[in-house]
Design a protein around this motif. Structure first.
Motif, PDB file in Angstrom:
ATOM      1  N   UNK A   1       0.812  -1.214   0.000  1.00 36.95           N
ATOM      2  CA  UNK A   1       0.000   0.000   0.000  1.00 36.95           C
ATOM      3  C   UNK A   1       0.848   1.267   0.000  1.00 36.95           C
ATOM      4  N   UNK A   2       2.060   1.195   0.552  1.00 38.86           N
ATOM      5  CA  UNK A   2       2.893   2.395   0.649  1.00 38.86           C
ATOM      6  C   UNK A   2       3.961   2.477  -0.432  1.00 38.86           C
ATOM      7  N   UNK A   3       4.206   1.398  -1.153  1.00 43.30           N
ATOM      8  CA  UNK A   3       5.225   1.406  -2.197  1.00 43.30           C
ATOM      9  C   UNK A   3       4.658   1.943  -3.501  1.00 43.30           C
ATOM     10  N   UNK A   4       5.517   2.630  -4.231  1.00 44.67           N
ATOM     11  CA  UNK A   4       5.121   3.056  -5.570  1.00 44.67           C
ATOM     12  C   UNK A   4       5.322   1.880  -6.529  1.00 44.67           C
ATOM     13  N   UNK A   5       4.722   1.992  -7.686  1.00 53.87           N
ATOM     14  CA  UNK A   5       4.890   0.934  -8.687  1.00 53.87           C
ATOM     15  C   UNK A   5       6.366   0.797  -9.066  1.00 53.87           C
ATOM     16  N   UNK A   6       7.040   1.923  -9.206  1.00 53.78           N
ATOM     17  CA  UNK A   6       8.457   1.886  -9.560  1.00 53.78           C
ATOM     18  C   UNK A   6       9.265   1.144  -8.490  1.00 53.78           C
ATOM     19  N   UNK A   7       8.971   1.378  -7.232  1.00 52.69           N
ATOM     20  CA  UNK A   7       9.682   0.682  -6.155  1.00 52.69           C
ATOM     21  C   UNK A   7       9.441  -0.824  -6.225  1.00 52.69           C
ATOM     22  N   UNK A   8       8.202  -1.229  -6.489  1.00 52.29           N
ATOM     23  CA  UNK A   8       7.894  -2.660  -6.578  1.00 52.29           C
ATOM     24  C   UNK A   8       8.612  -3.308  -7.758  1.00 52.29           C
ATOM     25  N   UNK A   9       8.625  -2.612  -8.899  1.00 49.87           N
ATOM     26  CA  UNK A   9       9.329  -3.155 -10.073  1.00 49.87           C
ATOM     27  C   UNK A   9      10.825  -3.284  -9.790  1.00 49.87           C
ATOM     28  N   UNK A  10      11.429  -2.277  -9.156  1.00 50.72           N
ATOM     29  CA  UNK A  10      12.859  -2.318  -8.836  1.00 50.72           C
ATOM     30  C   UNK A  10      13.171  -3.450  -7.872  1.00 50.72           C
TER      31      UNK A  10
ATOM     32  N   UNK B   1      -3.569 -15.859   3.146  1.00 47.50           N
ATOM     33  CA  UNK B   1      -4.001 -15.494   1.795  1.00 47.50           C
ATOM     34  C   UNK B   1      -5.307 -14.708   1.821  1.00 47.50           C
ATOM     35  N   UNK B   2      -6.222 -15.076   2.701  1.00 46.99           N
ATOM     36  CA  UNK B   2      -7.480 -14.343   2.811  1.00 46.99           C
ATOM     37  C   UNK B   2      -7.224 -12.876   3.160  1.00 46.99           C
ATOM     38  N   UNK B   3      -6.205 -12.640   3.960  1.00 46.64           N
ATOM     39  CA  UNK B   3      -5.924 -11.281   4.409  1.00 46.64           C
ATOM     40  C   UNK B   3      -5.142 -10.465   3.375  1.00 46.64           C
ATOM     41  N   UNK B   4      -4.163 -11.059   2.720  1.00 48.66           N
ATOM     42  CA  UNK B   4      -3.270 -10.278   1.857  1.00 48.66           C
ATOM     43  C   UNK B   4      -3.638 -10.271   0.377  1.00 48.66           C
ATOM     44  N   UNK B   5      -4.449 -11.207  -0.056  1.00 49.29           N
ATOM     45  CA  UNK B   5      -4.684 -11.367  -1.496  1.00 49.29           C
ATOM     46  C   UNK B   5      -5.225 -10.102  -2.160  1.00 49.29           C
ATOM     47  N   UNK B   6      -6.303  -9.560  -1.663  1.00 44.36           N
ATOM     48  CA  UNK B   6      -6.929  -8.409  -2.332  1.00 44.36           C
ATOM     49  C   UNK B   6      -6.006  -7.190  -2.409  1.00 44.36           C
ATOM     50  N   UNK B   7      -5.365  -6.769  -1.320  1.00 45.04           N
ATOM     51  CA  UNK B   7      -4.490  -5.589  -1.430  1.00 45.04           C
ATOM     52  C   UNK B   7      -3.309  -5.804  -2.376  1.00 45.04           C
ATOM     53  N   UNK B   8      -2.729  -7.009  -2.353  1.00 45.50           N
ATOM     54  CA  UNK B   8      -1.581  -7.265  -3.227  1.00 45.50           C
ATOM     55  C   UNK B   8      -2.014  -7.309  -4.686  1.00 45.50           C
ATOM     56  N   UNK B   9      -3.056  -8.033  -4.977  1.00 41.24           N
ATOM     57  CA  UNK B   9      -3.514  -8.154  -6.368  1.00 41.24           C
ATOM     58  C   UNK B   9      -3.945  -6.799  -6.915  1.00 41.24           C
ATOM     59  N   UNK B  10      -4.638  -6.001  -6.106  1.00 42.09           N
ATOM     60  CA  UNK B  10      -5.042  -4.674  -6.561  1.00 42.09           C
ATOM     61  C   UNK B  10      -3.832  -3.813  -6.920  1.00 42.09           C
ATOM     62  N   UNK B  11      -2.814  -3.817  -6.078  1.00 46.39           N
ATOM     63  CA  UNK B  11      -1.622  -3.018  -6.345  1.00 46.39           C
ATOM     64  C   UNK B  11      -0.890  -3.539  -7.572  1.00 46.39           C
ATOM     65  N   UNK B  12      -0.761  -4.856  -7.685  1.00 48.60           N
ATOM     66  CA  UNK B  12      -0.086  -5.424  -8.848  1.00 48.60           C
ATOM     67  C   UNK B  12      -0.837  -5.076 -10.130  1.00 48.60           C
ATOM     68  N   UNK B  13      -2.135  -5.076 -10.083  1.00 47.36           N
ATOM     69  CA  UNK B  13      -2.942  -4.701 -11.252  1.00 47.36           C
ATOM     70  C   UNK B  13      -2.712  -3.243 -11.607  1.00 47.36           C
ATOM     71  N   UNK B  14      -2.732  -2.366 -10.591  1.00 45.38           N
ATOM     72  CA  UNK B  14      -2.493  -0.946 -10.815  1.00 45.38           C
ATOM     73  C   UNK B  14      -1.126  -0.685 -11.433  1.00 45.38           C
ATOM     74  N   UNK B  15      -0.160  -1.516 -11.063  1.00 48.68           N
ATOM     75  CA  UNK B  15       1.221  -1.326 -11.526  1.00 48.68           C
ATOM     76  C   UNK B  15       1.509  -2.058 -12.833  1.00 48.68           C
ATOM     77  N   UNK B  16       0.540  -2.750 -13.363  1.00 44.32           N
ATOM     78  CA  UNK B  16       0.751  -3.465 -14.616  1.00 44.32           C
ATOM     79  C   UNK B  16       1.568  -4.736 -14.458  1.00 44.32           C
ATOM     80  N   UNK B  17       1.617  -5.261 -13.247  1.00 47.79           N
ATOM     81  CA  UNK B  17       2.385  -6.478 -13.001  1.00 47.79           C
ATOM     82  C   UNK B  17       1.579  -7.733 -13.338  1.00 47.79           C
ATOM     83  N   UNK B  18       0.280  -7.593 -13.432  1.00 53.96           N
ATOM     84  CA  UNK B  18      -0.589  -8.673 -13.881  1.00 53.96           C
ATOM     85  C   UNK B  18      -1.567  -8.070 -14.884  1.00 53.96           C
ATOM     86  N   UNK B  19      -2.051  -8.874 -15.822  1.00 56.22           N
ATOM     87  CA  UNK B  19      -2.941  -8.322 -16.849  1.00 56.22           C
ATOM     88  C   UNK B  19      -4.246  -7.804 -16.294  1.00 56.22           C
TER      89      UNK B  19
END
Length: 98
Positions: free
Chosen positions: A39-48, A80-98
């Motif tokens: 939630x606090x990382x930018x897309x660029x930080x996650x990609x790096x 997984x129940x706790x982390x799945x939605x926030x992680x997938x949403x961020x990955x989607x926003x960052x273009x890490x998943x289609x």
């Protein structure tokens, strides 16, 4: 009447989910840290970070958490129940998943 039943069902589901997470306080803290990171990382930080970690061994603490999750299917499901939605949403926003 239908609205009351819906509210009661939602509360019951929340209580059950809360009980499952309260059962694993360490997992709960780890999950909270993982969620906070995404939630606090930018897309660029996650990609790096992804690029830097490729081919590198995982830190010892991370290996222990993974081992705990592998050994306890109920804990793994709660994690997984706790982390799945926030992680997938961020990955989607960052273009890490289609």
């Amino acid at each position: 009447m239908t609205r009351q039943l819906t509210i009661i069902a939602a509360l019951a589901a929340t209580l059950v989910a809360g009980t499952a997470h309260a059962q694993y306080p360490i997992m709960d803290r780890v999950a909270s840290k993982v969620i906070e990171k995404y939630q606090t990382s930018t897309c660029q930080q996650l990609w790096q970070e992804k690029a830097q970690k490729q081919g590198q061994p995982k830190p010892e603490m991370e290996q222990r958490v993974i081992q705990m999750l592998q050994q306890d299917p109920q804990m793994r499901q709660a994690f997984f129940d706790k982390v799945a939605a926030p992680i997938v949403n961020k990955m989607f926003e960052c273009g890490m998943i289609p």
